[in-house]
Write a protein that holds these residues in place. Structure first.
Motif, short mmCIF file in Angstrom:
data_model
loop_
_atom_site.label_atom_id
_atom_site.label_comp_id
_atom_site.label_asym_id
_atom_site.label_seq_id
_atom_site.Cartn_x
_atom_site.Cartn_y
_atom_site.Cartn_z
N LYS A 1 87.40 -13.72 20.16
CA LYS A 1 86.81 -13.67 21.49
C LYS A 1 86.93 -12.27 22.08
O LYS A 1 85.98 -11.74 22.66
CB LYS A 1 87.50 -14.69 22.42
N GLN A 2 88.09 -11.63 21.90
CA GLN A 2 88.31 -10.31 22.47
C GLN A 2 87.42 -9.26 21.81
O GLN A 2 86.97 -8.31 22.48
CB GLN A 2 89.79 -9.91 22.32
N VAL A 3 87.14 -9.43 20.53
CA VAL A 3 86.22 -8.51 19.85
C VAL A 3 84.85 -8.56 20.50
O VAL A 3 84.22 -7.53 20.78
CB VAL A 3 86.12 -8.84 18.34
N PHE A 4 84.37 -9.77 20.77
CA PHE A 4 83.06 -9.93 21.41
C PHE A 4 83.06 -9.35 22.83
O PHE A 4 82.10 -8.73 23.27
CB PHE A 4 82.66 -11.41 21.45
N PRO B 1 92.97 -2.85 15.81
CA PRO B 1 94.25 -3.58 15.90
C PRO B 1 94.65 -3.90 17.34
O PRO B 1 95.10 -5.02 17.62
CB PRO B 1 95.25 -2.62 15.23
N ALA B 2 94.47 -2.94 18.24
CA ALA B 2 94.84 -3.17 19.64
C ALA B 2 93.95 -4.24 20.27
O ALA B 2 94.41 -5.05 21.08
CB ALA B 2 94.74 -1.87 20.43
N THR B 3 92.68 -4.26 19.87
CA THR B 3 91.76 -5.28 20.39
C THR B 3 92.20 -6.67 19.96
O THR B 3 92.22 -7.61 20.76
CB THR B 3 90.33 -5.01 19.89
N LEU B 4 92.57 -6.82 18.67
CA LEU B 4 93.02 -8.11 18.18
C LEU B 4 94.31 -8.54 18.88
O LEU B 4 94.47 -9.71 19.26
CB LEU B 4 93.25 -8.06 16.66
N GLU B 5 95.23 -7.58 19.03
CA GLU B 5 96.49 -7.91 19.69
C GLU B 5 96.26 -8.34 21.14
O GLU B 5 96.90 -9.28 21.63
CB GLU B 5 97.42 -6.69 19.66
N LYS B 6 95.35 -7.67 21.83
CA LYS B 6 95.06 -8.02 23.22
C LYS B 6 94.47 -9.43 23.31
O LYS B 6 94.82 -10.20 24.20
CB LYS B 6 94.08 -7.01 23.82
#
Length: 437
Positions: free
Chosen positions: A312-315, A47-52
């Motif tokens: 993009k942030q997940v990658f 969740p934090a990754t998606l939010e970032k």
């Protein structure tokens, strides 16, 4: 294995949008979660990754896009867009209008950050569309090709500017080489390629449809051009002014503040509200209603861009770009071609041209130091690769689709192919320059 997971994620995204008919924002969120799990990101961190990712991409972009939409709406409804398009048509005529739009995009695109240039100039394209009755995609591609070329090849844009010191290149020489590469690239990807797109049916967003105003009620040509180009003048001026300050810290700080795209758009909108609105008898309530209408159409585009930021942030967080770079670094190729290829792969995976350029630079920097490759040309080679194959994980793809109101198939046929032509012709020109020099 990471490359396979990235491929699976992109395939899933395409299927959710095209086959399952899921809204792109929801498709992005689902794909981002699946990709995060496949790539080994801890469940509690997803969740934090998606939010970032969402916050990082929308941070300033949301403000710029919204202000740009308001600005474009006012330019349209005040008659300024009609005046500009009329003046352009008198100067160029139907026969050369695509070349005029290409040159406009190129000149404006040199000092202007890509997303700002996009939202500022699309209303101008649409005004020409409604005046000439020519196809919207046919007129839009030449201008956007020029914007893409400046974004990838020319300082002071973020990626080429950041790459120059990393490679020990010369800013001025990179700019000269960049201009040599840019001119044939944007010509082929713009007016020449656009001739193949006349049959694409596009109904642009109604918010940018210019009012049909009698010529005697239009703002003057000077007012129309001066107000519409004010953001360009402000950013171009603040780009050049630091060289005239003599290093004065206070002056540099003020110029940096005034030159920020968000501040520029606020100032430009305030001035336009007066010059194109209040000074010509428009009531403030009508102007504000117009701004509200502009935001309604932009909301969907912002959601889609947010979804692209999450993926993009997940990658990025998973480190997959570094894995891809390591796998390609051992390939025996011309260093310029290798830099282009690495940037291309990362661009396809991550979507962001700037991120692709900066990531590729970190991978190939040792090659620049250990070989006799021209560092200025390496900046351009990576720039060309960073523009390749724009697709569903690129915010520019969705902005183009949303503004031009296209289906996915036509967006791939026009936008994605145009960006690919820019990347291919760009690297060919770089290799020709390398052979000549």
């Amino acid at each position: 294995m990471a490359i396979i997971y990235v491929s699976v994620a992109i395939l899933l995204l395409v299927l959710l949008i095209t086959w399952a008919k899921l809204h792109p924002f929801l498709a992005f969120l689902v794909t981002s979660i699946v990709a995060a799990i496949l790539l080994g990101i801890p469940l509690e961190s997803i969740p934090a990754t998606l939010e970032k990712g969402i916050g990082g991409l929308l941070g300033s972009l949301a403000v710029i896009i919204c202000l740009g939409a308001m600005f474009g709406k006012l330019v349209s409804e005040s008659g300024a867009a009609q005046q500009i398009s009329t003046s352009l048509m008198k100067l160029c005529g139907d026969k050369y209008i695509t070349w005029a739009l290409m040159l406009t995009g190129f000149i404006v695109g040199i000092p202007l950050f890509y997303n700002v240039g996009f939202v500022l100039l699309i209303p101008l394209v649409f005004s020409v569309v409604y005046q000439t009755k020519l196809p919207a995609v046919y007129l839009g591609i030449p201008l956007l090709a020029a914007l893409s070329v400046t974004h990838g090849f020319l300082p002071p844009h973020p990626s080429p500017t950041a790459l120059v010191p990393q490679f020990g290149a010369n800013m001025g020489l990179t700019l000269v080489y960049g201009l040599i590469v840019a001119i044939p690239t944007m010509a082929l990807a713009g007016p020449v390629f656009a001739k193949m797109l006349k049959n694409i049916d596009s109904q642009p967003l109604e918010t940018f449809k210019p009012a049909n105003i009698e010529s005697n009620n239009l703002p003057s040509a000077f007012n129309s051009f001066a107000t519409s180009l004010l953001p360009v003048v402000l950013i171009a001026g603040t780009t050049a002014l630091p060289y005239l300050t003599g290093g004065d810290h206070s002056a540099l700080t003020f110029i940096k503040f005034i030159g920020d795209p968000m501040v520029v758009m606020i100032l430009a909108l305030a001035i336009a509200t007066f010059t194109l609105g209040l000074s010509r008898g428009m009531k403030i309530s009508k102007i504000m209603d117009s701004y509200s209408d502009a935001i309604k159409d932009i909301a969907v585009i912002l959601l889609i861009i947010a979804g692209a930021g999450a993926l993009k942030q997940v990658f990025v967080a998973s480190g997959v770009s570094a894995d891809i770079g390591d796998a390609l670094q051992s390939i025996e190729l011309n260093p310029l071609l290798l830099g282009w290829l690495i940037a291309t792969i990362i661009r396809i995976c991550l979507g962001s041209a700037t991120v692709a350029g900066l990531t590729a630079a970190g991978i190939v920097a040792p090659l620049v130091l250990s070989t006799d490759v021209d560092p200025n040309l390496m900046v351009l080679a990576i720039g060309a690769g960073s523009l390749m194959c724009s697709h569903v994980n690129d915010s520019g793809f969705w902005m183009f689709k949303g503004y031009f109101n296209l289906n996915l198939k036509d967006t791939f046929k026009s936008w994605s192919l145009m960006e690919t032509i820019v990347g291919v012709v760009g690297i060919i020109m770089v290799l020709i320059l390398d052979a000549v020099l």
